[in-house]
Design an enzyme around this catalytic site. Structure first.
Site, PDB file in Angstrom:
ATOM      1  N   HIS A 165       0.798  -1.230   0.000  1.00 29.69           N
ATOM      2  CA  HIS A 165       0.000   0.000   0.000  1.00 29.69           C
ATOM      3  C   HIS A 165       0.829   1.278   0.000  1.00 29.69           C
ATOM      4  O   HIS A 165       0.296   2.352  -0.303  1.00 29.69           O
ATOM      5  CB  HIS A 165      -0.927   0.033   1.214  1.00 29.69           C
ATOM      6  CG  HIS A 165      -2.006  -0.992   1.200  1.00 29.69           C
ATOM      7  ND1 HIS A 165      -2.871  -1.153   0.144  1.00 29.69           N
ATOM      8  CD2 HIS A 165      -2.370  -1.925   2.138  1.00 29.69           C
ATOM      9  CE1 HIS A 165      -3.721  -2.135   0.419  1.00 29.69           C
ATOM     10  NE2 HIS A 165      -3.422  -2.624   1.617  1.00 29.69           N
ATOM     11  N   ALA A 166       2.106   1.208   0.358  1.00 30.16           N
ATOM     12  CA  ALA A 166       2.916   2.425   0.441  1.00 30.16           C
ATOM     13  C   ALA A 166       2.978   3.123  -0.915  1.00 30.16           C
ATOM     14  O   ALA A 166       3.185   2.494  -1.951  1.00 30.16           O
ATOM     15  CB  ALA A 166       4.322   2.090   0.927  1.00 30.16           C
TER      16      ALA A 166
END
Length: 387
Positions: free
Chosen positions: A131-132
């Site tokens: 998700h980063a």
């Protein structure tokens, strides 16, 4: 010992720790490696260590100002909400840069082993922080290790990389990193963004030349629906794309016991998916396969068994589902967590599914999701979207 497979591990990987009560508890990977050892799975593996990713390597994906912000937070643990550091999902902590860089370095070690030809497959269960974003932490993820590894492979001369993400949440950070790069095919099978974080991953998100693929599945689809969707989308696209290397994110939060999501799979269904991806790596990518962990928040009942099956599958020595968990491991689990451990490596399921080539049912929510995805991207790859 199999020289064709590398399992990346360093005890310091458990330092990626957002603190007590946070869902992403590092004990899950600790228990996974303990179970794999006690079952004898790691006896057949070449376990290798790793170095932290350098700033230049992290910057293959992440903005320099963001990296500097993470380093600053890392010194004193003070939040920097401009970059998503210090939120409920991503608490700030002293050492966050070092912990995140080591996870990224572990996935880079896996990528190097496979790209160099030193190994055919490589596994990093501590990775998969998908998700980063380039300039912000998100969804428990600070640095996007699979995206950094893919970017590194591209820098080494790779021209066709396929990324398959089976985490229950959309692989939004990896998709974003390569959305306009036709060299990277990203496929994500996830719970519908209408019912789950991060709210993205609709079939219409197709990227450059149809190389972003999203299968948004209905809550409660279970093993049968999930496997039907997987086989209706993933194998045809991988065969058409013909990647040089396959990277997979193996989040096991699709399980029925996971507290954060609702797809309702079993360990047996997940194990079946691992075997399918292994076969596809050999069929479509010359056997070159990098597998990373990801989500999974049932820390005792699910994650250790699921990812031990993953490691065993990569080794070509799958664990018989009825195998009992070792008594030594059960004792360790009770001492470490106070919880009652699972007794066997199975949930007692025998997953079956109908291939969509036999026709689809427009009244079925899974089939509607599959057809939406196929219509959105199959024509880009010269494939007929209809069964």
């Amino acid at each position: 010992m199999s020289q064709a497979v590398r399992v990346v591990w360093d005890d310091a990987l458990v330092s990626y720790d957002f603190g007590p009560g946070h869902p992403l508890a590092p004990v899950r990977v600790e228990l996974t490696m303990a179970l794999a050892r006690d079952l004898g799975v790691l006896d057949a593996a070449a376990t290798i260590g790793c170095l932290s990713a350098t700033e230049d390597e992290i910057a293959l994906v992440h903005d320099r100002d963001y990296i500097e912000a993470v380093k600053t937070v890392s010194k004193d643990g003070r939040p920097d909400l401009r970059y998503g550091l210090g939120t409920e999902d991503n608490p700030a902590f002293v050492g966050v840069h070092e912990a995140s860089a080591l996870v990224t370095g572990a996935t880079l070690a896996a990528a190097r082993a496979v790209w160099s030809g030193g190994a055919e497959h490589a596994v990093n269960v501590a990775g998969g922080l998908h998700h980063a974003m380039p300039g912000a932490a998100s969804g428990f993820c600070v640095y996007n290790d699979p995206a950094v590894a893919i970017a590194w492979l591209l820098s080494q001369g790779a021209t066709r990389i396929a990324y398959v993400d089976v985490d229950v949440h959309h692989g939004d950070g990896v998709q974003a990193a390569f959305y306009n790069d036709p060299r990277v095919l990203t496929i994500s099978l996830h719970e519908s963004p209408r019912t789950l974080f991060p709210g993205t991953g609709f079939p219409e998100e197709t990227g450059a030349e149809g190389t972003a693929v999203n299968v948004a599945l209905p809550a409660g689809c279970g093993d049968t629906g999930w496997l039907r969707a997987f086989h209706a989308v993933v194998p045809p696209l991988l065969r058409a794309f013909a990647p040089q290397i396959l990277v997979t994110q193996q989040g096991c939060d699709s399980h029925a016991l996971d507290p954060l999501a609702h797809l309702m799979l079993s360990v047996d269904g997940q194990r079946t998916a691992y075997a399918a991806l292994h076969r596809l790596a050999h069929e479509t990518a010359g056997g070159r396969w990098i597998a990373v962990g990801g989500g999974g928040y049932e820390l005792v009942q699910v994650v250790p068994r699921a990812w031990t099956h993953l490691i065993a599958e990569a080794l070509g020595r799958p664990v018989e589902p009825s195998t009992a968990t070792p008594a030594t491991w059960r004792t360790y689990v009770r001492e470490r967590t106070g919880e009652i451990p699972p007794l066997t490596m199975t949930d007692g399921r025998h997953p079956q599914w109908r291939d969509i080539s036999g026709g689809y049912d427009p009244a079925d929510a899974v089939d509607r999701a599959v057809i939406a995805t196929r219509k959105a991207v199959f024509p880009f790859h010269g494939l007929d979207p209809m069964p």
